[in-house]
Design an enzyme around this catalytic site. Structure first.
Site, short mmCIF file in Angstrom:
data_model
loop_
_atom_site.label_atom_id
_atom_site.label_comp_id
_atom_site.label_asym_id
_atom_site.label_seq_id
_atom_site.Cartn_x
_atom_site.Cartn_y
_atom_site.Cartn_z
N ASP A 51 4.51 -3.32 11.30
CA ASP A 51 3.07 -3.01 11.26
C ASP A 51 2.42 -2.99 12.65
OD1 ASP A 51 3.45 -5.75 11.42
OD2 ASP A 51 1.97 -6.30 9.91
N SER A 81 6.81 -5.23 7.36
CA SER A 81 6.30 -6.15 8.38
C SER A 81 6.99 -7.50 8.39
CB SER A 81 4.80 -6.31 8.20
OG SER A 81 4.23 -5.04 8.12
N ARG A 86 0.82 -1.21 0.00
CA ARG A 86 0.00 0.00 0.00
C ARG A 86 0.86 1.25 0.00
NH1 ARG A 86 -4.07 -0.64 4.76
NH2 ARG A 86 -2.24 -1.73 5.53
C1 BGC Z 1 6.41 -10.81 10.78
C2 BGC Z 1 6.13 -9.63 11.66
C3 BGC Z 1 4.81 -8.99 11.27
C4 BGC Z 1 3.71 -10.03 11.26
C5 BGC Z 1 2.37 -9.46 10.86
C6 BGC Z 1 5.23 -11.75 10.76
O1 BGC Z 1 5.44 -12.78 9.84
O2 BGC Z 1 7.54 -11.50 11.24
O3 BGC Z 1 7.17 -8.68 11.56
O4 BGC Z 1 4.51 -7.99 12.19
O5 BGC Z 1 4.05 -11.06 10.36
O6 BGC Z 1 2.39 -8.86 9.62
#
Ligand code: BGC
Length: 501
Positions: free
Chosen positions: A246, A193, A130
């Site tokens: 995130d 994320s 996004r």
């Molecule tokens: C990642 C995290 C992320 C989460 C949700 C996980 O696979 O390691 O960094 O916050 O997914 O998106």
């Protein structure tokens, strides 16, 4: 008395017994004919869908019961997991390299609402990328405009350069559409994320990919430098001012509207949480003491249980893990998040077909394809309240061409979804209870939760609540689970604004 010496008696007796025997044979033949006629008539008159509605037999019930037991986590076990979870949080806060990474985010201030300015926010964490333009108008008001782009499997699994060039290209398109010149100086908050070892508010090294991403030459690199370099290749005048997870973004943006927010949780394709911790509780933090005395910690809780204790893994979970690109990692995530719940269910269904307990053992080639059963289907099946589970029948037909499922089959499928989904929610509750226990907020706080599983899997929220009650008793009533939507981008912009000031 008849005369037994009368020569006609044997003839009479013979005739009598033959008559009886003959009439018995005729009667038997007639009855057999009648029964056969009823069966044949029944078969030709009962429509297929009624045959399909044969109620679950004792055998089906036994199957359902067995799977239930395999996925059930009793209350006592949940309690033990909670204790272990809090201990693992403490271990992660003490030193690097722990199962739960507990990464200091460098975000030490919360937005006051008075921040102003226009920022770009990027959000990469799954299939959708996004790009947002976030305008902070002061007095807590925010305006956003955004566009979504799909990150193809080729990009997810290709080279890092191709992936970051794609991100820059999307930003370029977005600016063009918004009438913003390519050379306009913009500040940007980057929500990335994945597990990143943060080294500054706008610097961090990717530790490992999750959620199926494997793009090369990104692990061990600073992702801000990679993005900045991609902008440079396109002569774009953008400064990446903040790099956030995130969960951190979700927490920051929700705290902006509800100051009682202490944690941000994602229950989506992947799962993770971030929370506000006192700096004295982070022994591994060697930087300056922030004026606020606190810091947001990105837990990376998805990796909990990577030592295989104390997660209640089944052989289905182990199979899923063995066939994933990150075997041995993210085991908690693999039992909770949207990327994997459908896949666990698929393994159970395949197993039940193999034992002949489902679909009378008929093979379903399409079901053998990895990740062919999306978690969204589980939610749809669980919402099928029709008497003969006709929506489930439709779904099995649409997805896999199965036209011969009986009601018993569909009951089994529905129960499997329910058991896998319930276990996921109960496990997520352990994490939430862990945070609240660790920071001693049992008397009340807000937890902001975002992500497709929490938002769209109808029963998920209630199951989390039920398990929280089992874990924390009455105290759970004062914990507000707030649905946050798309907050992470906005949060990244807020953090960029804070970093700027
Ligand atoms: C990642 C995290 C992320 C989460 C949700 C996980 O696979 O390691 O960094 O916050 O997914 O998106």
């Amino acid at each position: 008395m008849p005369n037994l010496n009368d020569p006609r008696i044997p003839v009479l007796l013979f005739g009598l017994t033959t008559g009886i025997a003959l009439s018995a044979v005729v009667q038997y033949l007639y009855q057999t004919y009648q029964t056969q006629k009823t069966i044949t008539e029944a078969q030709s008159e009962v429509p297929q869908d009624e045959l399909d509605s044969i109620a679950p037999s004792t055998a089906a019930e036994a199957t359902i019961d067995r799977i239930r037991k395999e996925f059930y986590i009793p209350a006592a076990r949940l309690q033990n997991m909670l204790k272990a979870f809090v201990k693992d949080m403490q271990r992660g806060l003490k030193q690097d390299g722990a199962i739960m990474k507990m990464i200091p985010s460098y975000v030490t201030r919360r937005a006051s609402g008075s921040e102003t300015g226009t920022y770009l926010a990027l959000d990469l964490g799954g299939t959708n990328f996004r790009v947002c333009q976030v305008t902070l108008e002061g007095a807590g008001k925010v305006r956003t405009k955004q566009r979504k782009f799909v990150v193809s499997q080729e990009l997810q699994k290709g080279t890092g350069t191709a992936l970051f060039d794609f991100l820059a290209e999307c930003v370029e398109k977005f600016l063009e559409e918004s009438g913003i010149g390519k050379d306009t100086r913009m500040h940007l908050g980057f929500t990335f994320s994945f597990p990143v070892m943060q080294q500054a508010v706008n610097k961090g090294v990717l530790m490992s990919w999750t959620k199926g991403f494997t793009a090369s030459n990104v692990v061990n690199e600073d992702v801000v430098s990679l993005l900045q370099a991609a902008f440079k290749r396109k002569n774009m005048n953008i400064k990446v001012a903040a790099l956030v997870n995130d969960t951190v973004g979700t927490l920051a943006s929700h705290a902006y509207v509800d100051p009682a927010t202490v944690a941000g949780i994602i229950l989506g394709t992947g799962t993770n949480a971030a929370y506000v911790e006192k700096i004295d509780q982070i022994p591994k933090w060697k930087g300056a003491r922030p004026a606020s005395g606190e810091m947001i910690v990105n837990m990376e809780w998805g990796n909990w249980g990577a030592d295989r204790i104390p997660l209640p893994s089944t052989h289905y979970d182990n199979k899923l893990d063995r066939h994933s690109p990150n075997t041995g990692q993210q085991l908690y995530e693999k039992m909770i998040s949207g990327m994997y719940l459908g896949e666990i269910t698929r393994y159970v269904l395949l197993d039940l077909i193999a034992t002949g307990e489902l679909l009378r053992g008929q093979e379903v080639p399409e079901l053998k394809k990895q990740y062919s059963f999306d978690t969204a289907n589980m939610s749809r099946i669980e919402r099928d309240y029709t008497k003969d589970l006709s929506d489930t029948r439709l779904l099995l037909e649409e997805l896999y061409g199965i036209t011969t499922s009986t009601l018993a089959d569909r009951e089994i499928v529905k129960h499997v979804c329910q058991f896998v989904g319930t276990r996921a929610a109960r496990l997520a509750a352990v994490g939430i209870a862990g945070i609240v226990t660790k920071i001693n907020k049992l008397d009340g706080c807000t937890i902001a939760i975002d992500g497709s599983v929490y938002e769209h899997y109808q029963h998920f929220g209630n199951r989390v609540r039920d398990a929280l009650r089992e874990l924390l008793g009455m105290c759970s009533d004062s914990i507000v689970l707030a649905q946050a939507r798309d907050g992470s981008g906005q949060g990244a912009a807020l953090i960029a604004a804070l970093a700027e000031s």
